[in-house]
Scaffold this motif. Structure first.
Motif, PDB file in Angstrom:
ATOM      1  N   THR A  60       0.860  -1.178   0.000  1.00  0.00           N
ATOM      2  CA  THR A  60       0.000   0.000   0.000  1.00  0.00           C
ATOM      3  C   THR A  60       0.893   1.223   0.000  1.00  0.00           C
ATOM      4  N   VAL A  61       0.504   2.235  -0.757  1.00  0.00           N
ATOM      5  CA  VAL A  61       1.307   3.446  -0.915  1.00  0.00           C
ATOM      6  C   VAL A  61       0.387   4.655  -0.764  1.00  0.00           C
ATOM      7  N   PRO A  62       0.954   5.844  -0.504  1.00  0.00           N
ATOM      8  CA  PRO A  62       0.103   7.035  -0.441  1.00  0.00           C
ATOM      9  C   PRO A  62      -0.677   7.206  -1.737  1.00  0.00           C
ATOM     10  N   THR A  63      -1.969   7.389  -1.628  1.00  0.00           N
ATOM     11  CA  THR A  63      -2.823   7.530  -2.800  1.00  0.00           C
ATOM     12  C   THR A  63      -2.338   8.681  -3.676  1.00  0.00           C
ATOM     13  N   GLY A  64      -2.142   8.394  -4.950  1.00  0.00           N
ATOM     14  CA  GLY A  64      -1.627   9.381  -5.882  1.00  0.00           C
ATOM     15  C   GLY A  64      -0.164   9.162  -6.221  1.00  0.00           C
ATOM     16  N   PHE A  65       0.541   8.400  -5.382  1.00  0.00           N
ATOM     17  CA  PHE A  65       1.965   8.159  -5.605  1.00  0.00           C
ATOM     18  C   PHE A  65       2.235   6.723  -6.047  1.00  0.00           C
ATOM     19  N   GLU A  66       1.249   6.096  -6.675  1.00  0.00           N
ATOM     20  CA  GLU A  66       1.433   4.732  -7.149  1.00  0.00           C
ATOM     21  C   GLU A  66       2.556   4.644  -8.190  1.00  0.00           C
ATOM     22  N   HIS A  67       2.602   5.585  -9.136  1.00  0.00           N
ATOM     23  CA  HIS A  67       3.624   5.547 -10.177  1.00  0.00           C
ATOM     24  C   HIS A  67       5.010   5.820  -9.594  1.00  0.00           C
ATOM     25  N   THR A  68       5.074   6.691  -8.611  1.00  0.00           N
ATOM     26  CA  THR A  68       6.354   6.965  -7.956  1.00  0.00           C
ATOM     27  C   THR A  68       6.869   5.724  -7.241  1.00  0.00           C
ATOM     28  N   ALA A  69       5.970   5.012  -6.551  1.00  0.00           N
ATOM     29  CA  ALA A  69       6.361   3.786  -5.857  1.00  0.00           C
ATOM     30  C   ALA A  69       6.781   2.709  -6.853  1.00  0.00           C
ATOM     31  N   ALA A  70       6.055   2.589  -7.966  1.00  0.00           N
ATOM     32  CA  ALA A  70       6.410   1.601  -8.986  1.00  0.00           C
ATOM     33  C   ALA A  70       7.785   1.901  -9.569  1.00  0.00           C
ATOM     34  N   GLU A  71       8.086   3.172  -9.721  1.00  0.00           N
ATOM     35  CA  GLU A  71       9.409   3.570 -10.222  1.00  0.00           C
ATOM     36  C   GLU A  71      10.508   3.167  -9.248  1.00  0.00           C
ATOM     37  N   GLU A  72      10.262   3.323  -7.949  1.00  0.00           N
ATOM     38  CA  GLU A  72      11.260   2.939  -6.951  1.00  0.00           C
ATOM     39  C   GLU A  72      11.472   1.423  -6.944  1.00  0.00           C
ATOM     40  N   VAL A  73      10.385   0.666  -7.087  1.00  0.00           N
ATOM     41  CA  VAL A  73      10.505  -0.797  -7.133  1.00  0.00           C
ATOM     42  C   VAL A  73      11.384  -1.220  -8.309  1.00  0.00           C
ATOM     43  N   GLY A  74      11.173  -0.612  -9.464  1.00  0.00           N
ATOM     44  CA  GLY A  74      11.987  -0.934 -10.620  1.00  0.00           C
ATOM     45  C   GLY A  74      13.445  -0.566 -10.422  1.00  0.00           C
ATOM     46  N   GLU A  75      13.678   0.522  -9.718  1.00  0.00           N
ATOM     47  CA  GLU A  75      15.046   1.009  -9.497  1.00  0.00           C
ATOM     48  C   GLU A  75      15.806   0.167  -8.479  1.00  0.00           C
ATOM     49  N   LYS A  76      15.146  -0.200  -7.376  1.00  0.00           N
ATOM     50  CA  LYS A  76      15.842  -0.855  -6.266  1.00  0.00           C
ATOM     51  C   LYS A  76      15.746  -2.381  -6.295  1.00  0.00           C
ATOM     52  N   ILE A  77      14.679  -2.909  -6.877  1.00  0.00           N
ATOM     53  CA  ILE A  77      14.492  -4.365  -6.895  1.00  0.00           C
ATOM     54  C   ILE A  77      14.572  -4.926  -8.304  1.00  0.00           C
ATOM     55  N   GLU A  78      14.543  -4.038  -9.291  1.00  0.00           N
ATOM     56  CA  GLU A  78      14.561  -4.443 -10.693  1.00  0.00           C
ATOM     57  C   GLU A  78      13.374  -5.335 -11.023  1.00  0.00           C
ATOM     58  N   ALA A  79      12.224  -4.929 -10.525  1.00  0.00           N
ATOM     59  CA  ALA A  79      10.985  -5.655 -10.797  1.00  0.00           C
ATOM     60  C   ALA A  79       9.974  -4.691 -11.401  1.00  0.00           C
ATOM     61  N   ASP A  80       9.120  -5.221 -12.266  1.00  0.00           N
ATOM     62  CA  ASP A  80       8.067  -4.414 -12.886  1.00  0.00           C
ATOM     63  C   ASP A  80       6.840  -4.432 -11.987  1.00  0.00           C
ATOM     64  N   ALA A  81       6.465  -3.266 -11.508  1.00  0.00           N
ATOM     65  CA  ALA A  81       5.302  -3.166 -10.624  1.00  0.00           C
ATOM     66  C   ALA A  81       4.071  -2.762 -11.428  1.00  0.00           C
ATOM     67  N   ARG A  82       2.954  -3.344 -11.084  1.00  0.00           N
ATOM     68  CA  ARG A  82       1.688  -2.953 -11.710  1.00  0.00           C
ATOM     69  C   ARG A  82       0.802  -2.295 -10.657  1.00  0.00           C
ATOM     70  N   ILE A  83       0.012  -1.361 -11.108  1.00  0.00           N
ATOM     71  CA  ILE A  83      -0.831  -0.578 -10.212  1.00  0.00           C
ATOM     72  C   ILE A  83      -2.216  -1.210 -10.146  1.00  0.00           C
ATOM     73  N   SER A  84      -2.724  -1.357  -8.952  1.00  0.00           N
ATOM     74  CA  SER A  84      -4.029  -1.990  -8.761  1.00  0.00           C
ATOM     75  C   SER A  84      -5.156  -1.087  -9.239  1.00  0.00           C
ATOM     76  N   LYS A  85      -6.284  -1.708  -9.554  1.00  0.00           N
ATOM     77  CA  LYS A  85      -7.481  -0.930  -9.871  1.00  0.00           C
ATOM     78  C   LYS A  85      -7.907  -0.101  -8.664  1.00  0.00           C
ATOM     79  N   ASP A  86      -7.684  -0.658  -7.499  1.00  0.00           N
ATOM     80  CA  ASP A  86      -7.988   0.036  -6.251  1.00  0.00           C
ATOM     81  C   ASP A  86      -6.831   0.961  -5.935  1.00  0.00           C
ATOM     82  N   ARG A  87      -7.053   2.259  -5.918  1.00  0.00           N
ATOM     83  CA  ARG A  87      -5.972   3.219  -5.739  1.00  0.00           C
ATOM     84  C   ARG A  87      -5.239   2.979  -4.418  1.00  0.00           C
TER      85      ARG A  87
END
Length: 492
Positions: A36-63
């Motif tokens: 769970t991430v602050p609402t509105g910062f889903e893309h920012t969190a997905a970017e961090e996951v890709g940077e630090k874990i090298e994984a592709d994150a997908r954003i849920s339908k539920d914000r």
């Protein structure tokens, strides 16, 4: 020592229903982690996951949620993510779960579902995660595995009789869910003593609770109904003991319209409080502060200021993550400055106790926001949480404050390259003030966020190339002397 038994899903479990590794070897497999991430910062969190874990994150339908896959040998890396509030491992996802129209049939389906889910891998990840937290706790000289309910969360609500499964529920049409969280973990190979302790714990019956978050208006049941019946079926299947506060396992049941996600929490309290020990009336969440900083992409040697620092969440997060930049935290309130100093000292002491250098690239000062004691064009980035006019300040004062502070921020910010990331819920006042600063600031984009139930905006601004003192926004014509009274009636 418990004897492994084969369950209906074909996996080996101990009497406490924890999956065991055949041959004593830890297997490496892929699992899906939810956050769970602050609402509105889903893309920012997905970017961090890709940077630090090298994984592709997908954003849920539920914000407010993201999902990503990792192999279990990288499990420790998820605890180094700064933009996530809560972490959990997915047991099973249903993109289009068909709930029955009647409440009885829908609840009967949920009860049957509990025994059909592939629990083995998720429980193994939960066990690995506990091992990571135990080692972390030993290095700190404390116990990092004692379960406790998340501070600030809604109090768990018992939904069954005494001795039955205890559940907690959160129900609303639009939600920004939080699940209990815990401390960071690191991947370190365990000793034989730790393995023996894990075996001892495996022989004890586990305590659990079920937390349900439901969103949508087309369900024939409530969150409490779903958690109660699903929790009862989980208890019957595993023979675990229910405990609302001192639980070992927290099972998560997230329902968003037809999307259903079952998971197991990996942390005990929300990570957004991770670096703050001295709170003020409007303390900013650490995860939101980190997200705001990522929007401006700090570079080496950047000078970054927070002119309204409050308790210092922004400069604390920034000085930990971007140690090659320099941060200045300031506020006109002496109590706010004192809280910021205490929070910085707390982080420095933690670093010193952990054996690393205690210094952080941050200074704290008390100042007047509209008359900053800084040279013109000396700041690269400004990041701050502006007064909403509710618990701090007032909407009336904001009409004078916002134009003044935008003008002063433009003075100290470098023309052409300077940036500002400003959070406020007083959107009307801010937009009006910004429209009067067209020669100094240009809005790049806006991120809409949920801050304590308030719909707020994070405004990303770029400093124009105009030098301060050359635009109509900051040049004031000299006041003319009043004319002498004219006593000539004809001219009058």
């Amino acid at each position: 020592m418990s004897t492994p038994n084969e369950s209906s899903d074909g996996n080996l479990y101990t009497e406490a229903n924890i999956p065991v590794n055949v041959g004593g070897k830890l297997s490496v497999f892929t699992v899906t982690i939810g956050a769970t991430v602050p609402t509105g910062f889903e893309h920012t969190a997905a970017e961090e996951v890709g940077e630090k874990i090298e994984a592709d994150a997908r954003i849920s339908k539920d914000r407010g949620r993201i999902y990503f896959q990792i192999s279990t040998d990288k499990l420790h890396l998820v605890h180094h993510l700064k933009s996530v509030d809560n972490l959990f491992v997915i047991v099973k996802e249903f993109d289009n779960y068909q709930f029955k129209d009647s409440k009885e049939e829908a609840m009967s389906d949920l009860q049957q579902l509990a025994s059909q889910l592939p629990w083995a891998n998720a429980l193994e990840v939960w066990r690995m995660n506990n091992s990571l937290k135990k080692r972390r706790g030993r290095r700190r000289g404390g116990n990092a595995t004692k379960p406790k309910p998340a501070k600030g969360e809604d109090a768990p609500v018992p939904a069954m009789g005494e001795g039955d499964a205890v559940v907690t529920t959160t129900e609303k049409v639009q939600q920004d869910p939080d699940a209990p969280q815990g401390e960071e973990g690191e991947g370190v190979r365990g000793s034989s003593q730790e393995e023996e302790e894990l075996e001892d714990e495996a022989s004890k019956p586990l305590k659990f609770r079920v937390t349900c978050n439901r969103a949508g208006d087309k369900h024939s049941f409530t969150s409490n109904d779903a958690a109660r019946d699903f929790g009862g079926a989980v208890q019957e299947f595993f023979q675990w003991k229910a405990d609302m506060t001192k639980f070992d396992v927290e099972v998560l049941l997230n329902i968003h319209n037809s999307e259903v996600v079952i998971g197991i929490a990996l942390t005990e309290e929300s990570l957004h409080r991770r670096n703050i020990t001295h709170f003020g009336p409007t303390t900013l969440r650490s995860t939101l502060a980190y997200g705001m900083l990522r929007l401006c992409k700090p570079q080496v040697s950047d000078v970054i200021i927070d002119p309204m620092c409050g308790t210092g969440a922004i400069p604390v997060e920034g000085s930990i993550e971007w140690q090659h930049s320099f941060f200045i935290a300031g506020d006109n309130n002496d109590m706010a400055v004192s809280r910021t100093v205490n929070n910085i000292n707390h982080i420095q002491k933690k670093k010193q106790d952990g054996g690393s250098a205690p210094g952080l690239p941050v200074d704290t000062v008390q100042w007047d926001l509209c008359h900053l004691p800084m040279r013109t064009n000396s700041v690269d980035i400004i990041v701050t949480d502006m007064p909403f006019g509710k618990r701090m300040g007032s909407r009336k004062k904001n009409w004078d404050l916002y134009p003044s502070c935008l003008r002063e921020m433009a003075r100290v910010c470098r023309p052409g390259t300077g940036k500002a990331v400003l959070l406020t819920q007083d959107k009307k006042c801010f937009s009006k003030a910004l429209s009067r600063m067209g020669g100094l600031w240009r809005k790049v984009h806006t991120v809409w966020v949920n801050v304590g139930g308030l719909h707020a905006g994070v405004f990303v601004l770029k400093r124009t190339a105009s030098d301060y003192g050359t635009t109509p926004e900051d040049v004031r014509p000299p006041r003319e002397a009043p004319e002498a009274p004219n006593n000539n009636k004809e001219e009058q």
